[in-house]
Design an enzyme around this catalytic site. Structure first.
Site, PDB file in Angstrom:
ATOM      1  N   ASP A 191       0.910  -1.110   0.128  1.00  0.00           N
ATOM      2  CA  ASP A 191       0.068  -0.008  -0.133  1.00  0.00           C
ATOM      3  C   ASP A 191       0.861   1.046  -0.075  1.00  0.00           C
ATOM      4  OD1 ASP A 191      -2.921   1.337   0.331  1.00  0.00           O
ATOM      5  OD2 ASP A 191      -1.592   2.084   2.190  1.00  0.00           O
ATOM      6  N   GLU A 275      -1.856  -1.666  -5.664  1.00  0.00           N
ATOM      7  CA  GLU A 275      -3.294  -1.162  -6.184  1.00  0.00           C
ATOM      8  C   GLU A 275      -3.138  -0.192  -7.197  1.00  0.00           C
ATOM      9  OE1 GLU A 275      -7.109   1.189  -3.946  1.00  0.00           O
ATOM     10  OE2 GLU A 275      -5.226   0.890  -2.812  1.00  0.00           O
ATOM     11  N   CYS A 327     -12.153  -4.760   7.256  1.00  0.00           N
ATOM     12  CA  CYS A 327     -11.409  -5.363   8.360  1.00  0.00           C
ATOM     13  C   CYS A 327     -10.691  -6.859   7.754  1.00  0.00           C
ATOM     14  CB  CYS A 327     -12.225  -5.880   9.375  1.00  0.00           C
ATOM     15  SG  CYS A 327     -11.290  -6.878  10.573  1.00  0.00           S
ATOM     16  N   CYS A 330     -11.915 -10.305   9.856  1.00  0.00           N
ATOM     17  CA  CYS A 330     -13.153 -10.629   9.668  1.00  0.00           C
ATOM     18  C   CYS A 330     -13.861 -10.624   8.356  1.00  0.00           C
ATOM     19  CB  CYS A 330     -14.220 -10.418  10.619  1.00  0.00           C
ATOM     20  SG  CYS A 330     -14.512  -8.943  10.778  1.00  0.00           S
ATOM     21  N   CYS A 346     -12.417  -2.450  14.400  1.00  0.00           N
ATOM     22  CA  CYS A 346     -13.473  -3.146  13.725  1.00  0.00           C
ATOM     23  C   CYS A 346     -14.791  -3.429  14.929  1.00  0.00           C
ATOM     24  CB  CYS A 346     -13.079  -4.525  13.270  1.00  0.00           C
ATOM     25  SG  CYS A 346     -14.485  -5.371  12.416  1.00  0.00           S
ATOM     26  N   ASP A 356      -2.963   1.460   7.561  1.00  0.00           N
ATOM     27  CA  ASP A 356      -2.133   1.101   6.295  1.00  0.00           C
ATOM     28  C   ASP A 356      -1.715  -0.167   6.188  1.00  0.00           C
ATOM     29  OD1 ASP A 356      -1.816   4.027   5.779  1.00  0.00           O
ATOM     30  OD2 ASP A 356      -0.346   4.328   7.131  1.00  0.00           O
TER      31      ASP A 356
END
Length: 406
Positions: A191, A275, A327, A330, A346, A356
């Site tokens: 990232d 990304e 998250c 989960c 979360c 990050d």
């Protein structure tokens, strides 16, 4: 795959003059050919072919008194200038057809351009001498500073003069399968950011060097000195070179940082996921200077070609993946969050997540890489205990500090 290797050249006085003549002759032939094609377009005639332009603008022009000085440089340089014009037109028309990103029509070159270049092919019979010099036709043996060994015999060489007045030799070489690296087990998602240049899914954070920010005071000083000098004066030329050299130092330091980091990531990981950022859009925001200072596009391009070169896997996920909202423990989407929120909890599982690192893990998961959430350095939050597990029971079995009573 084909790669370019650049090395610093140190021509002497006569060789710099010969290179200046080569730059000028190649520029004149390019502009003459562009003018001929634009005139044909304006008259509604067919574009003249490259062979006709070569005969008219090079072979026949050398016989005239106005263009006799074209014979002082290698004919290969002039031929390659015509091929550069063909490439410029081809890219322009391919952009109109949607085959590549759009770009402008070919434009006339100026002797005041910051970058001057000529190209020599094998037909020019250039060579690398036994002493390590670069022998160029009608220029001489130019001293080269070899920083590394070429992986194969180069097919072409381009001599480039940049805005800072430095000369470089750019070789085109073909790499083979012998450069493949041995397989490793590592897989990583990356990232990109501004406070930290890159955040890896294993929790590693690479600080942003901010080369432009650190050199901003020096650059401002040089630009102000340049603005005070009179147009066309020698002092202005000296000030322009000093400003260009200051900018070149910043660009060189950034490029070196990108190369070292991308090489380390490719060597340590078998698969890399990133990304697809909208860099052009981000460069139009109030963060434009920091975005340009980071140089994300150049870094991603280095990762991509080095992965192809060394047999690694490079995956680019879509820019609309909600990597910062989901998250990684989960998989519940918590919604968008302001930029100042760097750590969040979360609401479903209670895990406390670094924004990050969580995004880097989600990038790897979206790319299909086997990255577990435990590598994201997440911290599970406090989960409320169930009714039967808390408190003191009224029957014979009590619970004190988690130990059943007798």
């Amino acid at each position: 795959m084909q790669l370019r290797y650049s090395f610093r050249l140190y021509p002497n006085g006569p060789q710099r003059s010969a290179l200046a003549r080569a730059f000028g002759c190649a520029r004149v032939v390019y502009n003459d050919a562009l003018r001929a094609r634009e005139a044909a377009r304006a008259n509604g005639d067919a574009f003249p072919k490259t062979g006709d332009l070569s005969r008219l603008l090079i072979t026949e022009a050398k016989k005239t008194t106005e263009r006799a000085w074209l014979g002082t440089v290698s004919a290969v340089v002039l031929q390659q200038s015509l091929r550069d014009l063909d490439t410029a037109y081809r890219n322009f028309f391919d952009g109109l057809k949607g085959k590549r990103p759009r770009m402008g029509a070919p434009r006339f070159k100026s002797r005041k351009d910051n970058r001057q270049a000529v190209r020599f092919t094998a037909n020019a019979r250039w060579k690398i001498t036994a002493g390590g010099d670069l022998s160029l036709p009608k220029i001489g043996d130019v001293r080269v500073k070899w920083s590394r060994t070429l992986p194969s015999t180069p097919s072409t060489v381009s001599v480039v003069k940049d805005a800072a007045g430095r000369y470089f030799a750019s070789f085109v070489v073909q790499t083979g399968p012998d450069e493949m690296l041995p397989e490793v087990a590592g897989q990583v998602g990356i990232d990109l950011g501004l406070s930290h240049f890159a955040i890896l899914s294993d929790g590693t954070k690479i600080e942003s060097p901010r080369f432009l920010r650190r050199a901003e005071k020096k650059l401002k000083w040089e630009q102000r000195r340049l603005a005070r000098e009179a147009q066309g004066s020698n002092n202005r030329m000296k000030a322009r070179l000093k400003a260009a050299r200051a900018h070149a130092r910043v660009a060189d330091a950034r490029r070196e940082f990108h190369h070292q980091l991308s090489t380390r990531i490719i060597r340590d990981n078998q698969a890399v996921a990133m990304e697809d950022l909208a860099v052009k859009g981000l460069a139009r925001t109030r963060l434009a200077k920091s975005v340009h200072d980071a140089g994300w596009s150049a870094f991603v391009a280095m990762l991509e070609y080095k992965a192809a070169r060394y047999g690694r896997t490079f995956v680019r996920i879509g820019r609309f993946e909600p990597t910062s909202q989901v998250c990684c423990v989960c998989g519940i989407k918590g919604g968008p969050k302001p930029l100042h929120v760097r750590v969040w909890a979360c609401g479903a599982c209670g895990a406390v997540l670094d924004r990050d690192i969580n995004a880097a893990v989600n990038v790897a998961k979206a790319a299909g890489l086997a990255v577990s959430a435990c590598r994201a350095q997440v911290r599970p939050g406090l989960v409320p205990a169930q009714r039967e597990e808390a408190g003191t029971h009224r029957d014979d079995h009590t619970t004190v500090a988690g130990i059943p009573g007798v």
